[in-house]
Write an enzyme that holds these catalytic residues in place. Structure first.
Site, mmCIF file in Angstrom:
data_model
loop_
_atom_site.group_PDB
_atom_site.id
_atom_site.type_symbol
_atom_site.label_atom_id
_atom_site.label_comp_id
_atom_site.label_asym_id
_atom_site.label_seq_id
_atom_site.Cartn_x
_atom_site.Cartn_y
_atom_site.Cartn_z
ATOM 1 N N PRO A 86 93.541 19.019 62.744
ATOM 2 C CA PRO A 86 92.530 19.671 63.344
ATOM 3 C C PRO A 86 92.806 20.108 64.682
ATOM 4 O O PRO A 86 93.538 19.562 65.362
ATOM 5 C CB PRO A 86 91.406 18.582 63.533
ATOM 6 C CG PRO A 86 92.201 17.396 62.963
ATOM 7 C CD PRO A 86 93.543 17.473 62.494
ATOM 8 N N ALA A 89 91.977 18.925 69.078
ATOM 9 C CA ALA A 89 91.725 17.534 68.795
ATOM 10 C C ALA A 89 92.415 16.323 69.340
ATOM 11 O O ALA A 89 92.469 15.239 69.098
ATOM 12 C CB ALA A 89 91.407 17.263 67.096
ATOM 13 N N GLY A 90 93.403 16.619 70.187
ATOM 14 C CA GLY A 90 94.391 16.028 70.784
ATOM 15 C C GLY A 90 95.587 15.379 69.661
ATOM 16 O O GLY A 90 96.142 14.315 70.162
ATOM 17 N N LEU A 91 95.627 15.940 68.718
ATOM 18 C CA LEU A 91 96.668 15.570 67.591
ATOM 19 C C LEU A 91 97.950 16.567 67.562
ATOM 20 O O LEU A 91 98.649 16.407 66.561
ATOM 21 C CB LEU A 91 96.002 15.378 66.222
ATOM 22 C CG LEU A 91 94.739 14.409 66.183
ATOM 23 C CD1 LEU A 91 94.268 14.464 64.708
ATOM 24 C CD2 LEU A 91 95.378 12.969 66.548
ATOM 25 N N GLY A 92 98.022 17.357 68.537
ATOM 26 C CA GLY A 92 99.477 17.954 68.617
ATOM 27 C C GLY A 92 99.532 19.221 67.813
ATOM 28 O O GLY A 92 100.500 19.637 67.222
ATOM 29 N N SER A 93 98.413 19.887 67.640
ATOM 30 C CA SER A 93 98.617 21.166 66.459
ATOM 31 C C SER A 93 98.945 22.385 66.971
ATOM 32 O O SER A 93 100.030 22.868 66.556
ATOM 33 C CB SER A 93 97.087 21.545 65.907
ATOM 34 O OG SER A 93 96.290 22.077 66.851
ATOM 35 N N SER A 94 98.947 22.703 68.677
ATOM 36 C CA SER A 94 99.579 23.646 68.924
ATOM 37 C C SER A 94 101.093 23.253 69.303
ATOM 38 O O SER A 94 101.903 24.148 69.106
ATOM 39 C CB SER A 94 98.913 24.100 70.318
ATOM 40 O OG SER A 94 99.366 23.108 71.322
ATOM 41 N N ALA A 95 101.385 22.217 69.312
ATOM 42 C CA ALA A 95 102.737 21.786 69.583
ATOM 43 C C ALA A 95 103.580 21.855 68.285
ATOM 44 O O ALA A 95 104.688 22.588 68.280
ATOM 45 C CB ALA A 95 103.279 20.455 70.042
ATOM 46 N N ASP A 138 104.693 16.042 73.078
ATOM 47 C CA ASP A 138 104.026 16.538 71.897
ATOM 48 C C ASP A 138 105.071 17.305 71.019
ATOM 49 O O ASP A 138 105.401 17.147 70.027
ATOM 50 C CB ASP A 138 102.717 17.587 72.066
ATOM 51 C CG ASP A 138 101.499 16.962 72.884
ATOM 52 O OD1 ASP A 138 101.794 15.619 73.160
ATOM 53 O OD2 ASP A 138 100.482 17.466 72.814
HETATM 54 C C1 MEV Z 1 98.590 16.065 75.193
HETATM 55 O O1 MEV Z 1 98.616 15.888 74.028
HETATM 56 C C2 MEV Z 1 99.000 15.230 76.229
HETATM 57 C C3 MEV Z 1 98.853 15.559 77.753
HETATM 58 O O2 MEV Z 1 99.729 14.313 78.391
HETATM 59 C C4 MEV Z 1 99.243 16.703 77.916
HETATM 60 C C5 MEV Z 1 100.922 16.788 78.197
HETATM 61 O O3 MEV Z 1 101.498 15.652 77.906
HETATM 62 O O4 MEV Z 1 101.507 17.983 78.328
HETATM 63 C C6 MEV Z 1 97.422 15.349 78.134
#
Ligand code: MEV
Length: 326
Positions: A86, A89-95, A138
């Site tokens: 998703p 959502a903090g799950l690394g989709s753009s990375a 990420d």
């Molecule tokens: C984002 O997944 C993690 C953060 O620490 C940003 C980053 O590490 O670049 C918030």
């Protein structure tokens, strides 16, 4: 056609503090993003992404990758992206997108690049997208898979390489998870709210400037992550869970949690060893370390979240062997 896929990730400990050069620990998860790349058959001046002429506004990571890797090629491309991760959502989709597109374009040009090179190139794209502030957490996790530890010093045989951005320096390690840890599950709870990593990272920077005492929370996360690494080495699930709980409180103090995340964290703690938000926050996801994953997932759903019991430590970026001819 070239087919590449890269995994998402969840951060067990250390997000936000890692941007300031402190350690963090993340695992790849079994949600993947797929990029298919083929040559356009008719002469054209534009690349096409998911069936539409490419627009920089909608595809900053892809534009970055094409400018960096493909810029001196006349051949226009069809690029198709599909994802199980998703977005926002903090799950690394753009990375995962940066890693997969970089890998695909490098392969299409027959360039000889290592995983370290790929994660470095993808980190540059992430840093551009996040206003110059991005750790390599990420992108390294998506490139290498498994469990990745960023530390501020080299830790023996697990060390892979160093990475710098401006004055920040990280030592990247690939970490073997203790069997005890593999016995637990990570349950992800999605609030359904989109959080922008760039906004959250810049928000922390602003709050640190306004209130320098918040550096104590960054330092506390640093110390907790180090304790978490020892817990993981010893296979001590209870200690790891306790450290995750404390890490969440400091993320709250940094202003990156929200009511929806806090509510899911609270219910998940009733059936798990520890729970915290994961990634940039401001919505997105929380994670719980659980030996009762079905119950934890059920309680997250009853509290209004979308739950997912994930397999973690999966393979990093890969090119589909049957798709090698470009
Ligand atoms: C984002 O997944 C993690 C953060 O620490 C940003 C980053 O590490 O670049 C918030």
């Amino acid at each position: 056609m070239l087919k590449v896929s890269a995994p998402g990730k969840c951060i067990l400990l250390g997000e936000h503090a890692v941007v300031y050069g402190h350690p963090a620990l993340a695992v790849s998860i079994d949600m993947r993003l797929n990029v298919n790349i083929s040559k356009q058959k008719v002469k054209s001046e534009f690349h096409v992404v998911n069936g539409e002429l490419m627009k920089s506004k909608n595809h900053p990571h892809i534009i970055n990758a094409l400018d960096d890797i493909w810029s001196n090629e006349d051949q226009m491309l069809n690029i198709n992206v599909s994802s199980e991760i998703p977005p926002s959502a903090g799950l690394g989709s753009s990375a995962a997108l940066s890693v997969a597109i970089a890998t695909g374009l490098i392969k299409a040009k027959n360039m000889n690049k290592s995983l370290e090179d790929i994660s470095s190139i993808a980190h540059k794209f992430e840093a551009n997208a996040q206003g110059g502030l991005a750790s390599p957490m990420d992108t390294s996790t998506s490139a290498h898979g498994g469990c990745i530890l960023l530390a501020n010093k080299k830790l023996g045989e697990n060390w892979l390489y160093s990475r710098t951005l401006g004055e920040k320096k990280w030592e990247i390690h690939s970490f073997e998870l203790h069997d005890e840890i593999k016995n637990a599950s990570i349950v992800i709870g999605h609030t359904g709210i989109h959080g922008s990593t760039a906004e959250m990272v810049l928000g922390v920077k602003k709050r640190l400037e306004e209130n320098p005492n918040l550096i104590n929370d960054i330092e506390a996360i640093n110390a907790l992550t180090k304790r978490g690494v020892i817990a993981i080495e010893n296979g001590d699930l209870e200690a790891l869970g306790a450290v995750m709980n404390l890490n969440h409180s400091h993320l709250q103090n940094l202003g990156v949690s929200c009511k929806e995340l806090d509510d899911l964290v609270a219910v998940a703690r009733e059936t798990s060893l520890g729970a915290k938000l994961t990634g940039a926050g401001g919505g997105g996801c929380m994670i719980a370390l659980s030996i009762n994953p079905t119950e934890t997932a059920r309680d997250i759903e009853l509290a209004g979240g979308r739950s997912y019991i994930c397999k973690f430590g999966v393979e990093g970026v890969k090119i589909d062997e049957n798709s090698m001819i470009f």
